[in-house]
Design a protein around this motif. Sequence first.
Motif, PDB file in Angstrom:
ATOM      1  N   SER A 188       0.817  -1.215   0.000  1.00 21.93           N
ATOM      2  CA  SER A 188       0.000   0.000   0.000  1.00 21.93           C
ATOM      3  C   SER A 188       0.853   1.269   0.000  1.00 21.93           C
ATOM      4  N   LYS A 189       0.283   2.339  -0.498  1.00 20.71           N
ATOM      5  CA  LYS A 189       0.973   3.640  -0.502  1.00 20.71           C
ATOM      6  C   LYS A 189       1.179   4.146   0.923  1.00 20.71           C
ATOM      7  N   ALA A 190       0.260   3.810   1.813  1.00 11.54           N
ATOM      8  CA  ALA A 190       0.397   4.246   3.206  1.00 11.54           C
ATOM      9  C   ALA A 190       1.659   3.675   3.829  1.00 11.54           C
ATOM     10  N   VAL A 191       1.938   2.403   3.571  1.00 14.85           N
ATOM     11  CA  VAL A 191       3.145   1.785   4.122  1.00 14.85           C
ATOM     12  C   VAL A 191       4.397   2.436   3.555  1.00 14.85           C
ATOM     13  N   PHE A 192       4.389   2.729   2.270  1.00 16.51           N
ATOM     14  CA  PHE A 192       5.553   3.393   1.679  1.00 16.51           C
ATOM     15  C   PHE A 192       5.818   4.734   2.377  1.00 16.51           C
ATOM     16  N   ARG A 193       4.779   5.483   2.651  1.00 18.55           N
ATOM     17  CA  ARG A 193       4.952   6.767   3.358  1.00 18.55           C
ATOM     18  C   ARG A 193       5.477   6.545   4.771  1.00 18.55           C
ATOM     19  N   LEU A 194       4.964   5.532   5.453  1.00 17.46           N
ATOM     20  CA  LEU A 194       5.449   5.252   6.807  1.00 17.46           C
ATOM     21  C   LEU A 194       6.916   4.802   6.780  1.00 17.46           C
ATOM     22  N   LEU A 195       7.264   3.973   5.808  1.00 18.36           N
ATOM     23  CA  LEU A 195       8.653   3.506   5.700  1.00 18.36           C
ATOM     24  C   LEU A 195       9.620   4.651   5.433  1.00 18.36           C
ATOM     25  N   THR A 196       9.228   5.557   4.566  1.00 20.73           N
ATOM     26  CA  THR A 196      10.125   6.680   4.279  1.00 20.73           C
ATOM     27  C   THR A 196      10.214   7.640   5.462  1.00 20.73           C
ATOM     28  N   THR A 197       9.255   7.591   6.353  1.00 23.56           N
ATOM     29  CA  THR A 197       9.350   8.356   7.596  1.00 23.56           C
ATOM     30  C   THR A 197      10.332   7.682   8.547  1.00 23.56           C
ATOM     31  N   LEU A 198      10.249   6.353   8.645  1.00 25.41           N
ATOM     32  CA  LEU A 198      11.153   5.617   9.530  1.00 25.41           C
ATOM     33  C   LEU A 198      12.599   5.641   9.037  1.00 25.41           C
ATOM     34  N   ASN A 199      12.782   5.580   7.723  1.00 29.88           N
ATOM     35  CA  ASN A 199      14.116   5.541   7.153  1.00 29.88           C
ATOM     36  C   ASN A 199      14.086   6.206   5.775  1.00 29.88           C
ATOM     37  N   PRO A 200      14.499   7.449   5.685  1.00 28.94           N
ATOM     38  CA  PRO A 200      14.402   8.181   4.416  1.00 28.94           C
ATOM     39  C   PRO A 200      15.541   7.878   3.434  1.00 28.94           C
ATOM     40  N   THR A 201      16.127   6.697   3.500  1.00 30.78           N
ATOM     41  CA  THR A 201      17.199   6.320   2.576  1.00 30.78           C
ATOM     42  C   THR A 201      16.640   5.412   1.485  1.00 30.78           C
ATOM     43  N   LEU A 202      17.508   4.869   0.665  1.00 31.79           N
ATOM     44  CA  LEU A 202      17.101   3.958  -0.410  1.00 31.79           C
ATOM     45  C   LEU A 202      17.041   2.504   0.047  1.00 31.79           C
ATOM     46  N   ALA A 203      17.430   2.243   1.289  1.00 28.29           N
ATOM     47  CA  ALA A 203      17.492   0.869   1.801  1.00 28.29           C
ATOM     48  C   ALA A 203      16.307   0.590   2.725  1.00 28.29           C
ATOM     49  N   PHE A 204      15.607  -0.503   2.464  1.00 31.71           N
ATOM     50  CA  PHE A 204      14.494  -0.923   3.310  1.00 31.71           C
ATOM     51  C   PHE A 204      14.975  -2.061   4.198  1.00 31.71           C
TER      52      PHE A 204
END
Length: 189
Positions: free
Chosen positions: A158-174
Amino acid sequence: IAYWLSDRTVRIFEEEPSLEEVSDIKVGLQTGDNSRFLRYWPEVSFENVELSASNRKEAAKSGKRWFPFNKGGGHRRWYGYAAFVIDWESDGKRIRSRGGSVIRNPGYYFKRGVSWAKISSGDFGVRLIPEGYLFATVGSTAFARDVSDWVLSAYLNSKAVFRLLTTLNPTLAFQVGDLRSLPFATPDE
């Protein structure tokens, strides 16, 4: 500090269980020498490939040398990047005997899961990995416990998870730790 988050989003992090509470999120193995231990499917005889092992014991008992391997890959949602097989004959005897290899979380090898590419220059997406696969460090995988793989996949794609992930870690690595920290609200039934 994510000062731009709404109060509602902050409450979700505070009140909802973490993804780690409904799934096991694991990093896989490192061969230490991919050119020696990995092959593309067409490079090996199909007679030496085992597709139906559901655990390490079945894999070893099969006597086969090659097994499906989730090495990560680029951004792809739902399914894909199943390009490699790994030399895992005799429970990975050749890999284990080579210095530089790291065998992580072998109890999860051959289990069905939801995987993602560790590095992405764009969006985040997960794909289902069927039973019978081993997985790499760059093909980290979540193994659903209290929800179905389909629900887990839909949530993580989901797009919501992508936004949350980029909040937790704004880098290119998940990273595995980032996904473990995600809030997970079960769907209302």
